[in-house]
Scaffold this motif. Structure first.
Motif, PDB file in Angstrom:
ATOM      1  N   GLU A   1       0.841  -1.214   0.000  1.00 20.89           N
ATOM      2  CA  GLU A   1       0.000   0.000   0.000  1.00 20.89           C
ATOM      3  C   GLU A   1       0.867   1.252   0.000  1.00 20.89           C
ATOM      4  O   GLU A   1       0.552   2.225  -0.665  1.00 20.89           O
ATOM      5  N   ARG A   2       1.958   1.213   0.740  1.00 15.58           N
ATOM      6  CA  ARG A   2       2.872   2.356   0.765  1.00 15.58           C
ATOM      7  C   ARG A   2       3.547   2.521  -0.593  1.00 15.58           C
ATOM      8  O   ARG A   2       3.724   3.640  -1.070  1.00 15.58           O
ATOM      9  N   VAL A   3       3.907   1.419  -1.239  1.00 18.08           N
ATOM     10  CA  VAL A   3       4.490   1.489  -2.582  1.00 18.08           C
ATOM     11  C   VAL A   3       3.491   2.142  -3.529  1.00 18.08           C
ATOM     12  O   VAL A   3       3.847   3.032  -4.316  1.00 18.08           O
ATOM     13  N   LYS A   4       2.226   1.716  -3.478  1.00 16.69           N
ATOM     14  CA  LYS A   4       1.190   2.317  -4.333  1.00 16.69           C
ATOM     15  C   LYS A   4       1.120   3.825  -4.119  1.00 16.69           C
ATOM     16  O   LYS A   4       1.066   4.598  -5.082  1.00 16.69           O
ATOM     17  N   GLU A   5       1.129   4.226  -2.849  1.00 16.71           N
ATOM     18  CA  GLU A   5       1.064   5.649  -2.518  1.00 16.71           C
ATOM     19  C   GLU A   5       2.234   6.401  -3.134  1.00 16.71           C
ATOM     20  O   GLU A   5       2.064   7.440  -3.773  1.00 16.71           O
ATOM     21  N   LEU A   6       3.434   5.859  -2.968  1.00 17.67           N
ATOM     22  CA  LEU A   6       4.621   6.523  -3.496  1.00 17.67           C
ATOM     23  C   LEU A   6       4.639   6.529  -5.019  1.00 17.67           C
ATOM     24  O   LEU A   6       5.125   7.490  -5.637  1.00 17.67           O
ATOM     25  N   LEU A   7       4.113   5.480  -5.641  1.00 18.44           N
ATOM     26  CA  LEU A   7       4.021   5.453  -7.108  1.00 18.44           C
ATOM     27  C   LEU A   7       3.062   6.530  -7.615  1.00 18.44           C
ATOM     28  O   LEU A   7       3.338   7.200  -8.617  1.00 18.44           O
ATOM     29  N   VAL A   8       1.951   6.700  -6.932  1.00 20.13           N
ATOM     30  CA  VAL A   8       0.962   7.711  -7.334  1.00 20.13           C
ATOM     31  C   VAL A   8       1.555   9.114  -7.192  1.00 20.13           C
ATOM     32  O   VAL A   8       1.349   9.971  -8.035  1.00 20.13           O
ATOM     33  N   TYR A   9       2.323   9.343  -6.124  1.00 17.74           N
ATOM     34  CA  TYR A   9       2.954  10.654  -5.926  1.00 17.74           C
ATOM     35  C   TYR A   9       3.970  10.964  -7.010  1.00 17.74           C
ATOM     36  O   TYR A   9       4.227  12.119  -7.321  1.00 17.74           O
ATOM     37  N   ASN A  10       4.586   9.905  -7.573  1.00 14.95           N
ATOM     38  CA  ASN A  10       5.526  10.053  -8.685  1.00 14.95           C
ATOM     39  C   ASN A  10       6.722  10.945  -8.357  1.00 14.95           C
ATOM     40  O   ASN A  10       7.220  11.659  -9.218  1.00 14.95           O
ATOM     41  N   GLU A  11       7.192  10.906  -7.108  1.00 18.12           N
ATOM     42  CA  GLU A  11       8.335  11.725  -6.717  1.00 18.12           C
ATOM     43  C   GLU A  11       9.626  10.922  -6.608  1.00 18.12           C
ATOM     44  O   GLU A  11      10.708  11.485  -6.653  1.00 18.12           O
ATOM     45  N   LEU A  12       9.502   9.602  -6.454  1.00 17.23           N
ATOM     46  CA  LEU A  12      10.678   8.746  -6.276  1.00 17.23           C
ATOM     47  C   LEU A  12      10.735   7.696  -7.380  1.00 17.23           C
ATOM     48  O   LEU A  12       9.699   7.252  -7.874  1.00 17.23           O
ATOM     49  N   SER A  13      11.944   7.301  -7.714  1.00 13.81           N
ATOM     50  CA  SER A  13      12.107   6.200  -8.658  1.00 13.81           C
ATOM     51  C   SER A  13      11.779   4.894  -7.939  1.00 13.81           C
ATOM     52  O   SER A  13      11.738   4.835  -6.700  1.00 13.81           O
TER      53      SER A  13
END
Length: 192
Positions: free
Chosen positions: A133-145
């Motif tokens: 779920e945290r990975v999904k959140e970070l992917l949606v934010y699109n700030e980190l590779s």
């Protein structure tokens, strides 16, 4: 003055803590502190109307916990949520069983068996679901590779993250990022 601690299910964010504190104050209680999954009131045992608190909490989507084992399970969940969603990168590279035992203050094997018997999944599986779920959140934010996300969440490699992500969601991280059709879940609902 004496204090009493109450334990609350589904209290997983700062906004939750604020709502609980406001509601308890509105009921006339002196709130000493509110943390994830718990609140401490300045009161004696007989001075607290637990049924009224239970009603108010339920109106706000929370649940007052009574049973000791249920409280322990909630403490394990909150420790894992904190680790994944608020923890420092260094914490995610520690042994999970040691982390949980230290946070809850009990033997990990006991907590693991208790958690599995009540929740129907292992602590490890719950941790994986929280991380995804945290990975999904970070992917949606699109700030980190993807490499930065893997490191941030304690994965040994991008391949490990990708394999686990696909196993849980059915999509690769890059495909998820493109289509974004799979809705994210609130962190208290990840096992449902």
């Amino acid at each position: 003055m004496a204090t009493i601690k109450i334990y609350i299910k589904n209290m997983v964010c700062d906004r939750c803590k604020r709502v609980v504190a406001e509601e308890l104050r509105a009921l006339g209680y002196t709130v000493i502190q509110v943390g994830l999954g718990e609140a401490e009131l300045a009161a004696k045992e007989g001075e607290v109307d637990l049924e009224r608190i239970r009603e108010v909490l339920q109106d706000n989507g929370f649940e007052l916990l009574d049973d000791r084992k249920t409280k322990l399970i909630e403490q394990v969940k909150l420790a894992l949520i904190e680790l994944v969603h608020k923890g420092e990168e260094a914490e995610l590279h520690v042994n999970t069983s040691d982390y949980i035992a230290e946070k809850v203050g009990l033997d990990y094997n006991y907590l693991s068996n208790l958690f599995s018997s009540f929740e129907g999944i292992t602590i490890e599986k719950y941790l994986i679901l929280q991380r995804i779920e945290r990975v999904k959140e970070l992917l949606v934010y699109n700030e980190l590779s993807l490499k930065e996300i893997a490191y941030k969440l304690g994965y040994s490699s991008v391949a490990h993250l990708s394999n686990q992500f696909k196993k849980v969601t059915g999509l690769t991280p890059s495909h998820f990022k493109q289509v974004k059709t799979e809705k994210r879940k609130t962190i208290d609902k990840v096992q449902e």
